[in-house]
Write an enzyme that holds these catalytic residues in place. Sequence first.
Site, mmCIF file in Angstrom:
data_model
loop_
_atom_site.group_PDB
_atom_site.id
_atom_site.type_symbol
_atom_site.label_atom_id
_atom_site.label_comp_id
_atom_site.label_asym_id
_atom_site.label_seq_id
_atom_site.Cartn_x
_atom_site.Cartn_y
_atom_site.Cartn_z
ATOM 1 N N ASP A 290 0.734 -1.125 0.012
ATOM 2 C CA ASP A 290 0.138 -0.058 0.026
ATOM 3 C C ASP A 290 1.027 1.353 -0.097
ATOM 4 O O ASP A 290 2.228 1.148 0.283
ATOM 5 C CB ASP A 290 -1.032 0.065 1.313
ATOM 6 C CG ASP A 290 -2.227 0.629 0.916
ATOM 7 O OD1 ASP A 290 -2.214 1.429 0.253
ATOM 8 O OD2 ASP A 290 -3.241 0.322 1.401
ATOM 9 N N GLU A 496 -10.360 6.837 4.799
ATOM 10 C CA GLU A 496 -9.344 6.081 5.325
ATOM 11 C C GLU A 496 -9.461 6.594 6.695
ATOM 12 O O GLU A 496 -10.526 6.660 7.279
ATOM 13 C CB GLU A 496 -8.058 6.201 4.769
ATOM 14 C CG GLU A 496 -7.979 5.450 3.387
ATOM 15 C CD GLU A 496 -6.622 5.405 2.952
ATOM 16 O OE1 GLU A 496 -5.859 5.065 3.426
ATOM 17 O OE2 GLU A 496 -6.481 5.357 1.420
#
Length: 619
Positions: A290, A496
């Site tokens: 990521d 997020e």
Amino acid sequence: MEGSNETCVYKNQDAPVEARVKDLLSRMTLPEKIGQMTQIERVVTTHPVITDYFIGSVLNGGGSWPFEDAKTSDWADMIDGYQNAALASRLGIPIIYGIDAVHGNNNVYGATIFPHNIGLGATRDADLIRRIGAATALEVRACGAHWAFAPCVAALRDPRWGRSYESYSEDTDIICELSTLVWGLQGEPPKEHPNGYPFLAGRNNVVACAKHFVGDGGTDKGINEGNTIASYEELEKIHLAPYLNCLSQGVSTVMASYSSWNGSKLHSDYFLLTELLKQNLGFKGFVISDWEALERLSEPFGSNYRNCVKISVNAGVDMVMVPFKYEQFIKDLTDLVESGEVKMSRIDDAVERILRVKFVAGLFEHPLTDRSLLGTVGCKEHRELARESVRKSLVLLKNGKNSEKPFLPLDRNAKRILVTGTHADDLGYQCGGWTKAWFGLSGRITIGTTLLDAIKAAVGDKTEVIYEKTPSEETLASVQGFSYAIVAVGETPYAETLGDNSELTIPLNGNDIVTAVAEKIPTLVVLFSGRPLVLDPPVLDKTEGLVAAWLPGTEGQGMSDVIFGDYDFEGNLPVSWFKRVDQLPLTADANLYDPLFPLGFGLNYNSGENSKPVLTSPI
């Protein structure tokens, strides 16, 4: 470029993929191999950087565009420019360009924006999700990109998590059923296709990415990038199972999770990335990190970077989403190989996997954008598909204070109606996070139809629609003329960690707006949210109707289609709707299960309750 097509097996499109991989790998120098393992962000990407460092992949973060409101053709020009730079290198290995197309090609202005996954989870419609994948693939390919960072197959175990809306459900069986986005994006592999081997049907498809491996939705207290505390059996049953479905469909890439499992960060977990995913499950594609995940492997953030590179690559990360400090990454990884701390066999394994996906994806034969696809972006057919998705995703939670007197469907020929609330005429709020920008935006951010637009288009010629973002005292004082009110409230966009929320109340005084209107006028509440929110008793008691609309995207007519009765409600809750946050985490498999609305709940016009059992039919 080295050699001719006749002498290079890797340039022969008729040669078997594995022979092409082996031939190309044998010709590569260490800098060329490490370049393939490097993914960089477009803002640091220049043509000389790609050519000189043999860069393997480029991506754009959310909200990183060629310029604001760039057209799809502008994206294609940019990406083709990068590709031509890669093709000019010694071996001519094409880049693979990745983009966060998580509900349509959501970074690109004018693209079709589909409902976020939580809403699609309410549809329980695996074929619908496959069709969304196919439409998204066309719009992604039209902009020149080859790879969508989707699907997210997280099991949403706690709605306090800021990525709740990226999950299809709390229930693993539902997620497995709906993993068909992989088929839509990549195409359907033939029956004899080997399990775990990457697949791509053709030029109208894109490489998919199952994420975030593994346990991202199960973190303690729903903290993003947190720690999932679970036995191996629980991890396997709840969080791992959807990856088996993705592997059976030939998913080409898997993204590692920022999160930890029992304190072990996934990006450095050899057991999970290598022994489990690659060796036991037979995954032959590549693992991508990521964004800046390696920097998160040490405290403070970004310290001791060389060691972070070492432990992540050795754990089984094949390509690193650097995305900015590529010179440091390349220098450190080169040094680690030369010192023997990362074995050349590990580098070869990573590069072999990356090349395999590039060959399978046809990038060597067709590296540049197919401009004939430009007309698919935001096209009528795709917008109709998104509208269908919205219709099927809506969950009717309440229909009339008295069940004998249903409030919905609404009369489209009513004389005068009030439309109010923060979300009634805000396309950005309606789309949520990961739309144009990473965290989402407010206002007319792209091409689409708000709830207010849709209501105005749906009502009769003689119906007067009064719209106020916040209901004025004058309006509420003169309520006699209104047949009913539609109040749209909900969450403002987030993504997020910015979305982590321990309170889960309706923002922007949503409860107060609803109550003020519902005390005076028969009221339908349309709630826009990426997860269940606290519904105060006055909201539940005083309103006539309540619809969970999730984050439906650009096609607001899907809502008016249903609330005015052209279509029935079909949606069922993909998650348990809690009464109070002190109940969390609350899932249907809990011992003490006392939800406000259970998993699977949903009303409709015909039979009242439309509750469906949990699906249990893995692919």
